[in-house]
Design a protein around this motif. Structure first.
Motif, PDB file in Angstrom:
ATOM      1  N   GLN A  45       0.824  -1.217   0.000  1.00  0.00           N
ATOM      2  CA  GLN A  45       0.000   0.000   0.000  1.00  0.00           C
ATOM      3  C   GLN A  45       0.856   1.265   0.000  1.00  0.00           C
ATOM      4  OE1 GLN A  45      -2.472  -0.709   3.434  1.00  0.00           O
ATOM      5  NE2 GLN A  45      -4.239  -1.212   2.175  1.00  0.00           N
ATOM      6  N   MET A  46       2.097   1.137   0.443  1.00  0.00           N
ATOM      7  CA  MET A  46       2.981   2.299   0.488  1.00  0.00           C
ATOM      8  C   MET A  46       3.651   2.552  -0.872  1.00  0.00           C
ATOM      9  SD  MET A  46       2.963   3.639   3.485  1.00  0.00           S
ATOM     10  CE  MET A  46       4.463   4.608   3.459  1.00  0.00           C
ATOM     11  N   GLY A  47       3.291   1.778  -1.851  1.00  0.00           N
ATOM     12  CA  GLY A  47       3.918   1.932  -3.169  1.00  0.00           C
ATOM     13  C   GLY A  47       5.029   0.908  -3.337  1.00  0.00           C
ATOM     14  N   GLU A  48       5.321   0.576  -4.588  1.00  0.00           N
ATOM     15  CA  GLU A  48       6.248  -0.512  -4.856  1.00  0.00           C
ATOM     16  C   GLU A  48       7.660  -0.259  -4.344  1.00  0.00           C
ATOM     17  OE1 GLU A  48       6.342  -2.153  -8.921  1.00  0.00           O
ATOM     18  OE2 GLU A  48       4.226  -1.581  -8.852  1.00  0.00           O
ATOM     19  N   GLN A  50      16.635  -0.831  -6.356  1.00  0.00           N
ATOM     20  CA  GLN A  50      15.345  -0.741  -7.044  1.00  0.00           C
ATOM     21  C   GLN A  50      15.561  -0.958  -8.538  1.00  0.00           C
ATOM     22  OE1 GLN A  50      12.310   0.021  -5.727  1.00  0.00           O
ATOM     23  NE2 GLN A  50      12.847   0.596  -3.658  1.00  0.00           N
ATOM     24  N   GLU A  63       9.068   9.518  -4.870  1.00  0.00           N
ATOM     25  CA  GLU A  63       7.790   8.921  -5.240  1.00  0.00           C
ATOM     26  C   GLU A  63       6.696   9.367  -4.269  1.00  0.00           C
ATOM     27  OE1 GLU A  63       7.735   4.557  -6.219  1.00  0.00           O
ATOM     28  OE2 GLU A  63       6.370   4.538  -4.535  1.00  0.00           O
ATOM     29  N   ARG A  64       5.566   9.851  -4.828  1.00  0.00           N
ATOM     30  CA  ARG A  64       4.472  10.273  -3.974  1.00  0.00           C
ATOM     31  C   ARG A  64       3.784   9.066  -3.368  1.00  0.00           C
ATOM     32  NH1 ARG A  64       2.075  15.252  -4.116  1.00  0.00           N
ATOM     33  NH2 ARG A  64       3.544  16.817  -4.807  1.00  0.00           N
ATOM     34  N   VAL A  65       3.598   9.100  -2.074  1.00  0.00           N
ATOM     35  CA  VAL A  65       2.888   8.026  -1.409  1.00  0.00           C
ATOM     36  C   VAL A  65       1.464   8.498  -1.172  1.00  0.00           C
ATOM     37  CG1 VAL A  65       2.907   6.491   0.557  1.00  0.00           C
ATOM     38  CG2 VAL A  65       5.026   7.482  -0.239  1.00  0.00           C
ATOM     39  N   ARG A  66       0.490   7.694  -1.553  1.00  0.00           N
ATOM     40  CA  ARG A  66      -0.901   8.084  -1.350  1.00  0.00           C
ATOM     41  C   ARG A  66      -1.637   7.011  -0.571  1.00  0.00           C
ATOM     42  NH1 ARG A  66      -3.207  11.974  -4.101  1.00  0.00           N
ATOM     43  NH2 ARG A  66      -2.070  13.078  -5.713  1.00  0.00           N
ATOM     44  N   PRO A  67      -1.249   6.787   0.650  1.00  0.00           N
ATOM     45  CA  PRO A  67      -1.982   5.766   1.392  1.00  0.00           C
ATOM     46  C   PRO A  67      -3.341   6.322   1.809  1.00  0.00           C
ATOM     47  CG  PRO A  67      -0.303   6.742   2.783  1.00  0.00           C
ATOM     48  CD  PRO A  67      -0.273   7.480   1.485  1.00  0.00           C
TER      49      PRO A  67
END
Lengths: 337, 367
Positions: A221-224, B54, B87-91
């Motif tokens: 959920q926090m992104g890959e 990554q 990277e934008r996090v959108r939880p």
């Protein structure tokens, strides 16, 4: 306290599930009082006609609606997690329709040779179809970086599969075609106990696996990128998500045909109820919510215009589609702010 | 290489098999801070992505604690290295504390339930970056600056030995920029945390870094201490500066000077002139300035913006040649601006007053 909210939410969902289950068994063209139902289920003597109605028709049907509804909601939840998109779902992405197509093919082929198709064969056929559709969606997701485009391509895949299915169903020549026709519109009718046992095993096994994945899901959920930094094997995880959500929606489609909107609406409603997205709460919550939601929809589909029965998708769409619209408006607002 | 906690050997990074930056040799000890600088699109992020695994490197090896990172499991690496990315996090529906707590992921059990100890570490990390008051706030309803600090707290409570940050200060205002970097500096000193990050702010990079790597073209052009990097004339070269100017020593960044013969002469010194120079530049008027000691506060901006600067060596006496040149320029100009601290006494001040009187006598408009 937050903890209390969760408990209350679970109690509400469980209560709804039980109440709807009860009503589903009691209500219908022949009303059977609850006390009678309890007698029948517990095995004490009762009226034979009522017993047959409950044991052969209503109870398996209600249980199927509950189990398949739970599986469907969970499948939707997994797809939303996978695509980081709240309006992804097995129906909208064409996965249900893919499963429907292969099941129809297998059924027509079997009918032609007058062979009885086992539940397991149906599930396998549906799984194959679901995976093929899913494969297309994944291919599309590589090309389309925009979520809305992905959804549109999913809807198109769904239409193509439905068109082919309709074609097959229309030209298949058999008396049983009426059943097939009903099924291809989505319905919980005609479920046998054998069906119930098999779906219980498949759906519960898959759901349990999903529950075991609640920790990786929370990382995802926090992104890959962050998930990878937390030590998650993202590729393996994504593969598992795809397989599990396909198994769940394939199993539903094999028995009940394509059922729309449950996969989107239920996770969203459950999320609003819990006010959290923690997978460890969302997974059981979605299952209970999906079960209750499908029981309600099936009940209404049966009794609203009795003796005419509506298809299950008619009811789920009536409740589910507005939820989708609300989700989209809310997302738009959030992006603007 | 054993004394280094982190080092790379012949690292070559890029996308789809096409090398972008070759032969990267970086090394860092425990408790040191390494900053990558270089123009936009130089590949700083690509290098960082390869370091944090990554992005698969095209060739070469990254060593962490004496071990190849490629040979580590994800779990092993996650306990040594944490990241703050662009990277934008959108939880959805997660409080800031929930987001911070995701940093405990490598330490929690099968279902990710936080123990008392975990909760304590989460709280400590939030205190360290001063976001205690954000704990119960919905993460998606916070500002970019607050989000960035939440992500730092998240990275800290992962208890890493090394933390990798991609342009961590971009969304922060001045106060939080300094606060953010101070936290990193403090952790590198007290907890021997190693830090690798990319920064756009050269001034801050020069202050906080133990080592700086300059990414230019397809290689690390320079790698060393700030003293070794910030040599005169290098930064404009690194950033391909074609308009305006940058002074390595003072960090003075100026726009392009106005071209043409000077029409204003600015008598200034002791920092009183810089604002005037910049106003004239905005108004598009060419000017000359003087007479300045070369160690005067006004000297870097005068040098960058004036058509001509009449100057003498540090604390030197103002000789006849300088006076002559100043007078010559004054007579060519239409206007003279006297931007000086009137109360100052001394030889230099006297000479400046003399020039001012000269200008008045010449009938120049004066301010």
């Amino acid at each position: 306290m937050k903890g209390n909210r969760y408990w209350i939410a679970f109690l509400v969902l469980a209560a709804l599930l039980l109440v709807f289950l009860g009503i589903n068994v009691c209500a219908g063209s022949v009303g059977i009082p609850l006390s009678e139902v309890i007698k029948i289920v517990s095995g004490s003597r009762a009226d034979q006609v009522s017993a047959d109605i409950v044991m052969q028709i209503r109870l398996p049907r209600a249980l199927a609606a509950a189990i398949l509804g739970g599986g469907l909601a969970l499948s939707g939840y997994l797809l939303q997690t996978f695509f980081h998109n709240p309006i992804a779902g097995p129906f909208i992405l064409g996965i249900s329709s893919g499963a429907k197509l292969t099941v129809a093919l297998v059924m027509v082929a079997a009918l032609g040779k007058a062979v009885q198709v086992s539940s397991m064969t149906m599930i396998l056929a549906a799984f194959a179809g679901a995976m093929i559709s899913m494969g297309f969606v994944l291919l599309m997701s590589r090309v389309m970086d925009q979520m809305s485009m992905l959804i549109v391509s999913g809807v198109m895949i769904g239409y193509i599969c439905s068109a082919i299915t309709d074609f097959i169903v229309t030209f298949a020549d058999d008396a049983n075609i009426v059943n097939l026709h009903n099924w291809s519109k989505g319905s919980f009718s005609g479920i046998s106990w054998e069906n119930v046992w098999i779906m219980t095993v498949v759906i519960f096994a898959a759901s349990f696996c999903v529950f075991l994945m609640s920790k990786p899901i929370s990382a995802y959920q926090m992104g890959e990128s962050y998930a990878r930094n937390m030590g998650l094997n993202v590729q393996l995880f994504r593969a598992l998500l795809v397989i599990l959500s396909s198994v769940l929606s394939a199993c539903v489609t094999a028995f009940a045909g394509p059922v729309s909107f449950v996969g989107i609406a239920v996770p969203h409603l459950v999320k609003s109820l819990f006010k959290t997205t923690r997978p460890i709460l969302m997974i059981p919550g979605c299952f209970l919510g999906g079960a209750a939601f499908c029981l309600l929809c099936d009940l209404l589909a049966r009794i609203l215009f009795a003796p005419t029965e509506l298809s299950i998708s008619t009811m789920t769409a009536v409740f589910g589609a507005p939820v989708v619209i609300v989700v989209m408006i809310r997302r738009k607002k959030e992006k603007a702010s | 290489m054993e004394q280094y906690y982190f080092y790379t050997q012949g690292l070559c990074v890029g996308y789809h098999g096409t090398p972008l930056i070759k032969n990267i040799e970086l090394s860092l000890k425990k408790g040191e801070i390494l900053t990558l600088i270089g123009p936009n699109g130089a590949g700083k992020t690509t290098i960082l992505k390869s370091i944090i695994r990554q992005l698969a490197p095209i060739s070469g090896v990254v060593y962490l604690d004496g071990k190849e990172t490629d040979a580590m499991t994800g779990h092993e690496l996650s306990r040594k290295m944490s990241v703050v990315l662009t990277e934008r996090v959108r939880p959805e529906l997660m409080t800031c504390e929930d987001v911070v707590a995701t940093g405990r992921y490598p330490y929690t059990g099968k279902f990710g339930i936080l123990s008392k100890e975990d909760t304590k570490i989460v709280k400590e990390a939030m205190e360290l970056v001063h976001i205690k008051e954000l704990a119960d706030r919905d993460f998606s309803h916070t500002s970019d600056g607050q989000k960035q600090r939440v992500m730092l707290a998240r990275a800290i409570c992962q208890e890493p030995d090394i933390i990798v940050l991609d342009e961590p200060t971009s969304f922060l205002d001045m106060r939080y920029k300094l606060e953010f970097l101070s936290i990193l500096q403090d952790m590198s000193r007290t907890k021997h945390l190693s830090v690798i990050m990319s920064l756009h702010e050269l001034d801050l990079a020069g202050r906080i870094s133990d080592k700086i790597a300059c990414v230019k073209g397809d290689k690390i052009d320079r790698f060393g201490t700030p003293e070794e990097i910030f040599t005169s004339g290098y930064m404009p070269e690194l950033y391909h500066l074609t308009t305006g100017s940058y002074d390595e020593l003072t960090g003075n960044l100026e726009l392009e000077p106005v071209k043409g013969a000077p029409e204003v002469f600015v008598l200034s010194g002791n920092g009183c002139g810089t604002a005037v120079f910049r106003r004239l530049q905005r108004e598009g008027r060419a000017f000359a300035a003087g007479i300045l000691w070369e160690n005067d506060l006004d000297y870097p901006s005068a040098k960058a913006l004036a058509a001509e600067v009449v100057s003498v060596g540090p604390f030197g006496s103002i000789g006849e040649t300088a006076m002559e040149r100043a007078k010559e320029l004054i007579s060519q100009c239409k206007e003279v601006i006297f931007a000086m601290d009137e109360t100052m006494l001394g030889e230099w001040n006297q000479k400046m007053r003399e020039l001012y009187e000269y200008a008045k006598k010449q009938g120049k408009r004066s301010l």
